[in-house]
Design a protein around this motif. Structure first.
Motif, PDB file in Angstrom:
ATOM      1  N   VAL A   1       0.855  -1.193   0.000  1.00 57.11           N
ATOM      2  CA  VAL A   1       0.000   0.000   0.000  1.00 57.11           C
ATOM      3  C   VAL A   1       0.886   1.236   0.000  1.00 57.11           C
ATOM      4  CG1 VAL A   1      -1.810   1.275   1.210  1.00 57.11           C
ATOM      5  CG2 VAL A   1      -1.776  -1.245   1.281  1.00 57.11           C
ATOM      6  N   ASP A   2       0.635   2.143  -0.952  1.00 58.17           N
ATOM      7  CA  ASP A   2       1.332   3.441  -1.014  1.00 58.17           C
ATOM      8  C   ASP A   2       0.273   4.529  -0.923  1.00 58.17           C
ATOM      9  OD1 ASP A   2       3.104   5.493  -1.326  1.00 58.17           O
ATOM     10  OD2 ASP A   2       3.362   5.234  -3.486  1.00 58.17           O
ATOM     11  N   ASN A   3       0.177   5.155   0.244  1.00 60.08           N
ATOM     12  CA  ASN A   3      -0.909   6.098   0.526  1.00 60.08           C
ATOM     13  C   ASN A   3      -0.349   7.357   1.182  1.00 60.08           C
ATOM     14  OD1 ASN A   3      -3.400   7.264   0.987  1.00 60.08           O
ATOM     15  ND2 ASN A   3      -3.965   5.907   2.666  1.00 60.08           N
ATOM     16  N   PRO A   4       0.458   8.148   0.450  1.00 61.40           N
ATOM     17  CA  PRO A   4       1.107   9.307   1.073  1.00 61.40           C
ATOM     18  C   PRO A   4       0.134  10.369   1.576  1.00 61.40           C
ATOM     19  CG  PRO A   4       1.349   9.372  -1.319  1.00 61.40           C
ATOM     20  CD  PRO A   4       0.792   8.031  -0.981  1.00 61.40           C
ATOM     21  N   ALA A   5      -1.083  10.413   1.012  1.00 63.77           N
ATOM     22  CA  ALA A   5      -2.061  11.410   1.458  1.00 63.77           C
ATOM     23  C   ALA A   5      -2.846  10.953   2.675  1.00 63.77           C
ATOM     24  CB  ALA A   5      -3.028  11.731   0.315  1.00 63.77           C
ATOM     25  N   GLY A   6      -2.672   9.697   3.079  1.00 67.11           N
ATOM     26  CA  GLY A   6      -3.404   9.199   4.237  1.00 67.11           C
ATOM     27  C   GLY A   6      -4.891   9.067   3.991  1.00 67.11           C
ATOM     28  N   ILE A   7      -5.300   8.683   2.767  1.00 69.26           N
ATOM     29  CA  ILE A   7      -6.715   8.522   2.447  1.00 69.26           C
ATOM     30  C   ILE A   7      -7.300   7.400   3.301  1.00 69.26           C
ATOM     31  CG2 ILE A   7      -8.333   7.886   0.612  1.00 69.26           C
ATOM     32  CD1 ILE A   7      -6.429   9.145  -1.383  1.00 69.26           C
ATOM     33  N   ALA A   8      -8.473   7.638   3.871  1.00 67.17           N
ATOM     34  CA  ALA A   8      -9.111   6.636   4.717  1.00 67.17           C
ATOM     35  C   ALA A   8      -9.707   5.531   3.854  1.00 67.17           C
ATOM     36  CB  ALA A   8     -10.191   7.274   5.570  1.00 67.17           C
ATOM     37  N   VAL A   9      -9.234   4.312   4.066  1.00 69.57           N
ATOM     38  CA  VAL A   9      -9.726   3.142   3.336  1.00 69.57           C
ATOM     39  C   VAL A   9     -10.594   2.324   4.281  1.00 69.57           C
ATOM     40  CG1 VAL A   9      -9.076   1.044   2.094  1.00 69.57           C
ATOM     41  CG2 VAL A   9      -7.666   3.107   1.890  1.00 69.57           C
ATOM     42  N   ALA A  10     -11.835   2.038   3.859  1.00 70.50           N
ATOM     43  CA  ALA A  10     -12.725   1.250   4.708  1.00 70.50           C
ATOM     44  C   ALA A  10     -12.369  -0.230   4.659  1.00 70.50           C
ATOM     45  CB  ALA A  10     -14.178   1.463   4.289  1.00 70.50           C
ATOM     46  N   GLN A  11     -12.096  -0.737   3.451  1.00 70.70           N
ATOM     47  CA  GLN A  11     -11.793  -2.159   3.297  1.00 70.70           C
ATOM     48  C   GLN A  11     -10.844  -2.388   2.126  1.00 70.70           C
ATOM     49  OE1 GLN A  11     -15.733  -3.779   2.625  1.00 70.70           O
ATOM     50  NE2 GLN A  11     -15.954  -4.390   4.782  1.00 70.70           N
ATOM     51  N   PHE A  12     -10.054  -3.446   2.241  1.00 69.75           N
ATOM     52  CA  PHE A  12      -9.302  -3.990   1.118  1.00 69.75           C
ATOM     53  C   PHE A  12      -9.995  -5.303   0.735  1.00 69.75           C
ATOM     54  CE2 PHE A  12      -6.065  -1.514   3.408  1.00 69.75           C
ATOM     55  CZ  PHE A  12      -5.605  -0.705   2.376  1.00 69.75           C
ATOM     56  N   VAL A  13     -10.478  -5.390  -0.490  1.00 70.07           N
ATOM     57  CA  VAL A  13     -11.216  -6.572  -0.935  1.00 70.07           C
ATOM     58  C   VAL A  13     -10.334  -7.363  -1.898  1.00 70.07           C
ATOM     59  CG1 VAL A  13     -13.318  -7.443  -2.027  1.00 70.07           C
ATOM     60  CG2 VAL A  13     -13.380  -5.302  -0.710  1.00 70.07           C
ATOM     61  N   VAL A  14     -10.118  -8.653  -1.580  1.00 64.84           N
ATOM     62  CA  VAL A  14      -9.294  -9.536  -2.406  1.00 64.84           C
ATOM     63  C   VAL A  14     -10.212 -10.314  -3.349  1.00 64.84           C
ATOM     64  CG1 VAL A  14      -7.600 -11.398  -2.428  1.00 64.84           C
ATOM     65  CG2 VAL A  14      -7.630  -9.741  -0.531  1.00 64.84           C
ATOM     66  N   TYR A  15      -9.951 -10.195  -4.634  1.00 67.67           N
ATOM     67  CA  TYR A  15     -10.733 -10.905  -5.653  1.00 67.67           C
ATOM     68  C   TYR A  15      -9.879 -12.009  -6.267  1.00 67.67           C
ATOM     69  CZ  TYR A  15     -14.082  -7.040  -5.464  1.00 67.67           C
ATOM     70  OH  TYR A  15     -15.004  -6.114  -5.054  1.00 67.67           O
ATOM     71  N   ARG A  16     -10.555 -13.121  -6.605  1.00 70.28           N
ATOM     72  CA  ARG A  16      -9.864 -14.263  -7.224  1.00 70.28           C
ATOM     73  C   ARG A  16     -10.731 -14.810  -8.343  1.00 70.28           C
ATOM     74  NH1 ARG A  16      -9.506 -19.557  -3.702  1.00 70.28           N
ATOM     75  NH2 ARG A  16     -11.645 -19.737  -4.484  1.00 70.28           N
ATOM     76  N   LYS A  17     -10.086 -15.228  -9.415  1.00 67.22           N
ATOM     77  CA  LYS A  17     -10.826 -15.912 -10.474  1.00 67.22           C
ATOM     78  C   LYS A  17      -9.988 -17.081 -10.995  1.00 67.22           C
ATOM     79  CE  LYS A  17      -9.367 -13.067 -14.452  1.00 67.22           C
ATOM     80  NZ  LYS A  17      -9.838 -12.289 -15.613  1.00 67.22           N
ATOM     81  N   PRO A  18     -10.615 -18.241 -11.160  1.00 70.23           N
ATOM     82  CA  PRO A  18      -9.937 -19.342 -11.845  1.00 70.23           C
ATOM     83  C   PRO A  18      -9.808 -19.011 -13.328  1.00 70.23           C
ATOM     84  CG  PRO A  18     -11.786 -20.114 -10.506  1.00 70.23           C
ATOM     85  CD  PRO A  18     -11.912 -18.631 -10.614  1.00 70.23           C
ATOM     86  N   ALA A  19      -9.027 -19.714 -14.018  1.00 70.83           N
ATOM     87  CA  ALA A  19      -8.823 -19.457 -15.441  1.00 70.83           C
ATOM     88  C   ALA A  19     -10.150 -19.461 -16.176  1.00 70.83           C
ATOM     89  CB  ALA A  19      -7.882 -20.504 -16.030  1.00 70.83           C
ATOM     90  N   ASP A  20     -10.338 -18.451 -17.039  1.00 71.66           N
ATOM     91  CA  ASP A  20     -11.515 -18.325 -17.903  1.00 71.66           C
ATOM     92  C   ASP A  20     -12.823 -18.142 -17.138  1.00 71.66           C
ATOM     93  OD1 ASP A  20      -9.830 -18.700 -20.107  1.00 71.66           O
ATOM     94  OD2 ASP A  20     -10.039 -20.880 -20.003  1.00 71.66           O
ATOM     95  N   GLN A  21     -12.764 -17.676 -15.907  1.00 68.71           N
ATOM     96  CA  GLN A  21     -13.976 -17.380 -15.144  1.00 68.71           C
ATOM     97  C   GLN A  21     -13.914 -15.949 -14.620  1.00 68.71           C
ATOM     98  OE1 GLN A  21     -15.222 -20.320 -12.278  1.00 68.71           O
ATOM     99  NE2 GLN A  21     -14.254 -22.009 -13.429  1.00 68.71           N
ATOM    100  N   GLY A  22     -15.011 -15.509 -14.014  1.00 68.88           N
ATOM    101  CA  GLY A  22     -15.070 -14.144 -13.508  1.00 68.88           C
ATOM    102  C   GLY A  22     -14.521 -14.011 -12.103  1.00 68.88           C
ATOM    103  N   TYR A  23     -14.253 -12.771 -11.702  1.00 70.67           N
ATOM    104  CA  TYR A  23     -13.729 -12.497 -10.365  1.00 70.67           C
ATOM    105  C   TYR A  23     -14.808 -12.694  -9.307  1.00 70.67           C
ATOM    106  CZ  TYR A  23      -9.113 -10.538 -11.425  1.00 70.67           C
ATOM    107  OH  TYR A  23      -7.805 -10.382 -11.786  1.00 70.67           O
ATOM    108  N   GLN A  24     -14.378 -13.180  -8.153  1.00 69.94           N
ATOM    109  CA  GLN A  24     -15.217 -13.266  -6.977  1.00 69.94           C
ATOM    110  C   GLN A  24     -14.411 -12.791  -5.770  1.00 69.94           C
ATOM    111  OE1 GLN A  24     -16.628 -17.308  -6.646  1.00 69.94           O
ATOM    112  NE2 GLN A  24     -18.459 -16.862  -7.873  1.00 69.94           N
ATOM    113  N   ALA A  25     -15.100 -12.101  -4.858  1.00 65.45           N
ATOM    114  CA  ALA A  25     -14.427 -11.662  -3.638  1.00 65.45           C
ATOM    115  C   ALA A  25     -14.228 -12.855  -2.729  1.00 65.45           C
ATOM    116  CB  ALA A  25     -15.243 -10.591  -2.934  1.00 65.45           C
ATOM    117  N   VAL A  26     -12.998 -13.050  -2.285  1.00 64.76           N
ATOM    118  CA  VAL A  26     -12.699 -14.207  -1.440  1.00 64.76           C
ATOM    119  C   VAL A  26     -12.281 -13.801  -0.029  1.00 64.76           C
ATOM    120  CG1 VAL A  26     -12.132 -15.750  -3.349  1.00 64.76           C
ATOM    121  CG2 VAL A  26     -10.345 -14.294  -2.382  1.00 64.76           C
ATOM    122  N   GLN A  27     -11.812 -12.580   0.124  1.00 64.22           N
ATOM    123  CA  GLN A  27     -11.450 -12.105   1.458  1.00 64.22           C
ATOM    124  C   GLN A  27     -11.650 -10.602   1.550  1.00 64.22           C
ATOM    125  OE1 GLN A  27      -8.052 -13.379   3.704  1.00 64.22           O
ATOM    126  NE2 GLN A  27      -7.639 -15.109   2.315  1.00 64.22           N
TER     127      GLN A  27
END
Length: 285
Positions: A212-238
């Motif tokens: 994370v590079d956030n020199p302005a200190g922007i408030a982030v509510a969440q970091f959402v991790v997305y994953r997709k298997p090959a040839d499929q769409g993204y899904q939030a996993v964490q």
């Protein structure tokens, strides 16, 4: 001066009659004739009238003639001159100052590009919660306005408006702006595909490193991790709790992967309303 007065006196021994006259329309005489007894005096005033407002820039002349109509003794003249200067003109440059998200200062130059004297002062009509005038809040003819601004920790640009009001030949109001860039937030993800063994049981998992590079200190509510298997769409996993840290790394382990299938990951930072603040690169493991 816009007005002047002249004193007429009868220094002789008999009454006399007098007249006063001029030729130009921009001069008004307050009296044009009368009678003076021996030893008596009177005052004749003149003024520059509104006709002068219609004249162009330049110099103009007139003559007032005082005449002793009884015997001509003491006849005299007085010259009147009028100078019309160019009107004052307020100039403020630049019209807009674009600044970065970090705290700093910026300046504006004030000048009178016309004639006469121009008195001016400043006020902030918008953005006073993050911008202030530190010097040059008022002046005559020329000057420099210096402003100081705070860091922008928001994800959107913002703008402040400075109003410059001047009194001279006419009243003039000019607005200039300070536009500040949005705070910067960038994400970068890297990772490894690993195998964990426990006795005879083994499983594959991905170890992700989120930078994370956030020199302005922007408030982030969440970091959402997305994953997709090959040839499929993204899904939030964490979903990771957000923060306003300026820089750092977060470790994410994604377990229970199917052997032989590749997975692509991406991480997004979102605000409290679900708006996307930044999106990382994609990584395939």
């Amino acid at each position: 001066p816009s007005t002047a007065s002249f004193t007429l006196q009868n220094t002789g021994g008999t009454p006399l009659s007098w007249t006063a006259a001029n030729t130009q329309a921009w001069v008004t005489l307050w009296a044009t004739g009368g009678t003076l007894n021996p030893g008596a005096s009177t005052t004749v005033g003149m003024s520059i009238n509104s006709v002068a407002n219609t004249y162009a820039t330049g110099s103009y002349n007139d003559t007032i003639t005082f005449t002793n109509t009884t015997n001509g003794s003491g006849n005299t003249t007085r010259p009147i001159s009028l100078t019309i200067s160019p009107p004052s003109n307020l100039s403020v440059t630049p019209a807009n100052s674009n600044v970065g998200f970090a705290a700093g200062t910026t300046t504006f130059n004030v000048s009178n590009t016309g004639g006469g004297t121009l008195s001016w002062w400043t006020s902030i009509t918008s953005g006073s919660d993050w911008l202030a005038i530190t010097s040059g809040s008022s002046g005559v003819n020329t000057g420099t306005i210096t402003t100081a601004f705070q860091a922008n920790s928001g994800a959107s640009p913002r703008q402040a408006v400075i109003q410059v009001t001047a009194y001279g030949t006419t009243t003039t109001v000019k607005n200039v702006t300070v536009t500040q860039a949005a705070g910067q937030l960038s994400l970068a993800v890297s990772g490894q595909r690993l195998v964990a063994k426990a006795w005879l049981i083994q499983r594959e998992y991905c170890k992700l490193t989120l930078t994370v590079d956030n020199p302005a200190g922007i408030a982030v509510a969440q970091f959402v991790v997305y994953r997709k298997p090959a040839d499929q769409g993204y899904q939030a996993v964490q979903v990771l709790a957000g923060s306003s840290m300026q820089s750092g790394q977060l470790i994410v382990n994604d377990t229970y992967l199917e052997k032989g299938i590749t997975y692509t990951y991406q991480v997004k930072a979102v605000d409290s309303l679900g708006g996307i603040l930044s999106t990382s690169n994609e990584i395939t493991l």
